[in-house]
Motif scaffolding. Structure first.
Motif, PDB file in Angstrom:
ATOM      1  N   LEU A  84      31.739  44.842  45.839  1.00 42.97           N
ATOM      2  CA  LEU A  84      32.673  43.910  46.317  1.00 42.97           C
ATOM      3  C   LEU A  84      32.590  43.551  47.630  1.00 42.97           C
ATOM      4  O   LEU A  84      32.008  44.360  48.474  1.00 42.97           O
ATOM      5  CB  LEU A  84      33.947  44.498  45.899  1.00 42.97           C
ATOM      6  CG  LEU A  84      34.670  44.543  44.329  1.00 42.97           C
ATOM      7  CD1 LEU A  84      35.782  45.388  44.284  1.00 42.97           C
ATOM      8  CD2 LEU A  84      34.699  43.095  44.035  1.00 42.97           C
ATOM      9  N   ASP A  85      32.833  42.245  48.113  1.00 40.17           N
ATOM     10  CA  ASP A  85      32.941  41.796  49.292  1.00 40.17           C
ATOM     11  C   ASP A  85      34.071  42.413  49.850  1.00 40.17           C
ATOM     12  O   ASP A  85      35.448  42.424  49.627  1.00 40.17           O
ATOM     13  CB  ASP A  85      33.067  40.276  49.582  1.00 40.17           C
ATOM     14  CG  ASP A  85      33.165  39.833  50.835  1.00 40.17           C
ATOM     15  OD1 ASP A  85      33.173  40.324  51.967  1.00 40.17           O
ATOM     16  OD2 ASP A  85      33.184  38.504  51.008  1.00 40.17           O
ATOM     17  N   ILE A 142      28.804  37.119  30.016  1.00 39.07           N
ATOM     18  CA  ILE A 142      29.460  36.872  31.267  1.00 39.07           C
ATOM     19  C   ILE A 142      30.616  36.552  31.252  1.00 39.07           C
ATOM     20  O   ILE A 142      31.035  35.533  32.099  1.00 39.07           O
ATOM     21  CB  ILE A 142      28.486  36.410  32.221  1.00 39.07           C
ATOM     22  CG1 ILE A 142      27.980  34.907  31.763  1.00 39.07           C
ATOM     23  CG2 ILE A 142      27.200  37.078  32.487  1.00 39.07           C
ATOM     24  CD1 ILE A 142      27.017  34.173  32.983  1.00 39.07           C
ATOM     25  N   PRO A 143      31.759  36.625  30.854  1.00 36.29           N
ATOM     26  CA  PRO A 143      33.080  36.201  30.517  1.00 36.29           C
ATOM     27  C   PRO A 143      33.806  36.302  31.752  1.00 36.29           C
ATOM     28  O   PRO A 143      34.762  35.318  31.926  1.00 36.29           O
ATOM     29  CB  PRO A 143      33.759  37.049  29.360  1.00 36.29           C
ATOM     30  CG  PRO A 143      33.131  38.183  29.328  1.00 36.29           C
ATOM     31  CD  PRO A 143      31.534  37.979  29.607  1.00 36.29           C
ATOM     32  N   ALA A 144      33.314  37.204  32.610  1.00 31.03           N
ATOM     33  CA  ALA A 144      34.277  37.287  33.870  1.00 31.03           C
ATOM     34  C   ALA A 144      33.875  36.421  35.089  1.00 31.03           C
ATOM     35  O   ALA A 144      34.534  36.220  35.978  1.00 31.03           O
ATOM     36  CB  ALA A 144      33.961  38.739  34.643  1.00 31.03           C
ATOM     37  N   SER A 159      31.582  35.289  42.096  1.00 29.37           N
ATOM     38  CA  SER A 159      33.095  35.272  41.949  1.00 29.37           C
ATOM     39  C   SER A 159      33.665  35.561  40.424  1.00 29.37           C
ATOM     40  O   SER A 159      33.253  34.887  39.607  1.00 29.37           O
ATOM     41  CB  SER A 159      33.858  34.169  42.535  1.00 29.37           C
ATOM     42  OG  SER A 159      33.542  34.167  44.120  1.00 29.37           O
ATOM     43  N   THR A 160      34.710  36.435  40.283  1.00 31.37           N
ATOM     44  CA  THR A 160      35.161  36.701  38.883  1.00 31.37           C
ATOM     45  C   THR A 160      36.664  36.059  38.813  1.00 31.37           C
ATOM     46  O   THR A 160      37.345  35.795  39.689  1.00 31.37           O
ATOM     47  CB  THR A 160      35.181  38.190  38.714  1.00 31.37           C
ATOM     48  OG1 THR A 160      35.886  39.075  39.555  1.00 31.37           O
ATOM     49  CG2 THR A 160      33.780  38.770  38.544  1.00 31.37           C
ATOM     50  N   THR A 166      33.711  45.351  35.362  1.00 30.28           N
ATOM     51  CA  THR A 166      32.524  45.551  34.650  1.00 30.28           C
ATOM     52  C   THR A 166      31.381  44.452  34.710  1.00 30.28           C
ATOM     53  O   THR A 166      30.313  44.212  34.039  1.00 30.28           O
ATOM     54  CB  THR A 166      33.183  45.261  33.039  1.00 30.28           C
ATOM     55  OG1 THR A 166      33.568  43.840  33.017  1.00 30.28           O
ATOM     56  CG2 THR A 166      33.980  46.326  32.578  1.00 30.28           C
ATOM     57  N   LEU A 167      31.645  43.787  35.849  1.00 26.66           N
ATOM     58  CA  LEU A 167      30.665  42.611  35.872  1.00 26.66           C
ATOM     59  C   LEU A 167      29.344  42.931  36.162  1.00 26.66           C
ATOM     60  O   LEU A 167      28.159  42.225  35.573  1.00 26.66           O
ATOM     61  CB  LEU A 167      30.933  41.818  37.531  1.00 26.66           C
ATOM     62  CG  LEU A 167      29.955  40.757  37.952  1.00 26.66           C
ATOM     63  CD1 LEU A 167      30.286  39.577  36.899  1.00 26.66           C
ATOM     64  CD2 LEU A 167      30.375  40.428  39.337  1.00 26.66           C
ATOM     65  N   PRO A 168      28.931  44.294  36.868  1.00 29.43           N
ATOM     66  CA  PRO A 168      27.587  44.663  36.705  1.00 29.43           C
ATOM     67  C   PRO A 168      27.063  44.978  35.481  1.00 29.43           C
ATOM     68  O   PRO A 168      25.746  44.483  35.123  1.00 29.43           O
ATOM     69  CB  PRO A 168      27.547  45.882  37.579  1.00 29.43           C
ATOM     70  CG  PRO A 168      28.593  45.986  38.347  1.00 29.43           C
ATOM     71  CD  PRO A 168      29.686  45.099  37.682  1.00 29.43           C
TER      72      PRO A 168
END
Length: 348
Positions: A84-85, A142-144, A159-160, A166-168
């Motif tokens: 995360l940024d 990749i729904p996010a 960006s989500t 769970t993005l990774p």
């Protein structure tokens, strides 16, 4: 009834004797009925990813497939780090630092612009490289993802839609194809499919739809530990289980998946090497709940659930299944044990 009433599958691989690999070629009889889609986002489910995804391509984040005895975790792929940024209060912006010096099979450079191009090919319908077939395979993975951009040559921001840890795991499904190769073959995914270019440890050398695909090592692969030691990998679609066994017995192939369980004793007697491993792939039955269906009565669902002889099914399948207690094998890292209450096997 969403609770499993059959069993959790056991992965089964069978190989011929050591002499099968003397020439440096491994011939695999796949359960697929065709060669998986070769353009990057494969079809044929997990098998497509195994044989035409993780061989020819990489994702920003890869799976650690080095062990057959423990669950696979995430490891750096084409991204060396991600997170995360820290300056983003919304906790929705992720920064991916890319691996420098990586080249696609065609010799072009892998950069942040290539990442954006690959995300566009499955997300943006108005992009020149948008491919409905790859989008159909990759978009739901990749729904996010809400937005993405290149910060510099080797940095990407994704960006989500909301904070999503769970993005990774989602990004690990998205394979990177070569924009330069797509341009070279006339901006045609059909042409690209015949001469694909990824960054993976294997290169596609020969391709005959519904018949065979032959791969050769990428000697310049960035992960030296994964440079193939074989000279050639041959993939043969053999969807019928008995046909795979016949091909193995006759020496047509060296390695097959999922033979008929009743063939196992004779294969063992013939000196075949048999490897099994459990994985959380649950064969479930989803029963009709339309108006007037008897399955709308929870008592009927419970009775049917309790009536299934899971241990008997295991015996019938020569031990090649695990009687289901839920959606994961007993002892799996995803299982949370709760105290048992009420009657066993209450389906919902």
């Amino acid at each position: 009834m969403k609770r499993a009433i059959a069993g959790i599958a056991a992965a089964l691989l069978i190989a011929g004797g050591p002499a099968a690999y003397a020439q440096g070629t491994l011939r695999i009889g796949m359960t697929a009925s065709d060669i998986p889609l070769t353009t990057g986002q494969t079809d044929n489910g997990g098998e497509g990813m195994r044989f035409m995804g993780y061989t020819v391509y990489d994702a920003l984040i890869n799976w650690d497939l080095s062990s057959a005895t423990k669950p696979s975790g995430l490891v750096p792929g084409l991204a060396t780090s991600w997170g995360l940024d820290e300056a983003d209060a919304s906790k929705t912006k992720w920064i991916f630092k890319l691996r420098e010096g990586v080249k696609f099979h065609d010799g072009s450079d892998f950069t942040a612009e290539a990442v954006i191009w690959n995300l566009d090919k499955i997300i943006k319908k108005d992009s020149p490289q948008f491919d409905p077939r790859q989008s159909g395979q990759g978009l739901t993975r990749i729904p996010a993802v809400a937005a993405y951009r290149a910060i510099d040559k080797y940095t990407v921001e994704i960006s989500t839609k909301a904070p999503d840890a769970t993005l990774p795991y989602q990004i690990a499904w998205i394979m990177m194809s070569s924009p330069a190769q797509w341009e070279k073959v006339g901006k045609s995914w059909d042409a690209f499919a015949r001469t694909p270019s990824g960054t993976g440890p294997w290169k596609l050398d020969k391709f005959v739809p519904r018949e065979r695909a032959e791969l050769v090592p990428n000697k310049d692969y960035w992960d030296k530990a994964r440079v193939p030691k074989l000279d050639r990998l041959v993939l043969l679609p053999l969807p019928e289980a008995n046909a795979r066994v016949a091909a193995l017995r006759s020496g047509q192939v060296d390695w097959v998946e999922a033979p008929p369980p009743d063939a196992i004793p004779s294969l063992k007697a013939a000196g075949m090497q048999i490897v099994t491993n459990a994985y959380p792939h649950n064969w479930t039955w989803h029963l009709s709940r339309i108006e007037g269906s008897p399955w709308n009565d929870i008592r009927v669902r419970k009775a049917a659930n309790l009536a299934v002889d899971r241990d008997g099914m295991k015996e019938m399948l020569s031990g090649l299944m695990i009687p289901a207690e839920g959606f994961f094998p007993p002892g799996h890292q995803s299982v949370i044990r709760l105290p048992r209450t009420g009657s066993a096997g209450a389906g919902t």
